[in-house]
Design a protein around this motif. Structure first.
Motif: not given
Length: 154
Positions: A82, A86, A89-90
């Motif tokens: 996760s 994340l 994705l940032g």
């Protein structure tokens, strides 16, 4: 039930990996003003977008291959996956925000690690110079150099 989840995860790995090869070319033209003369994302935005998708596929692949034996190791694995997703994705979000465009007001530039747009009005530009390149006996325009009053002194 676990077999279905693994099949879905494997399909997702393939989709994200293939997306890392082609989607960045299509997706990096975000919604922008209608009245502009020139718009382009920075080259590093394309590269970072592609690498981020590839890393997401790699993390999912590693997660697919490693089957934890205990509940604690399963929770640790989920947390690491996760967090990795994340972070990727940032970076993808930052690559959407890295661009430069020219309109009737001036030049707008938003570098990769910045959330603030650098804006230069036309009245600040003191000189524009076209740099040409000679190749195979032909002279072609290579790029434009903009000289800004706050950085350029005669």
């Amino acid at each position: 039930m676990e077999s279905n989840g693994r099949q879905i995860q494997f399909g997702l790995i393939i989709i994200v990996f293939l997306s890392s090869l082609i989607v960045h070319v299509i997706q990096l033209y975000p919604i922008r003003p209608i009245e502009f003369y020139y718009f382009a994302p920075y080259l590093n935005a394309y590269i970072i977008f592609m690498v981020s998708l590839f890393v997401m596929a790699l993390v999912l692949r590693i997660n697919y291959l490693i089957i934890p034996k205990t509940k604690k190791s399963k929770n640790i694995q989920r947390g690491l996956v996760s967090a990795s997703l994340l972070i990727a994705l940032g970076f993808i979000a930052l690559s959407f925000n890295a661009y430069k465009w020219i309109d009737s007001r001036g030049i707008h530039m938003n570098p990769f690690f910045s959330l603030k747009v650098n804006f230069v009005e036309w009245k600040e530009i003191v000189k524009v110079e076209q740099v040409n390149q000679e190749k195979s006996g032909m002279t072609k325009p290579d790029h434009l150099g903009f000289y800004i009053s706050r950085w350029f002194h005669n």
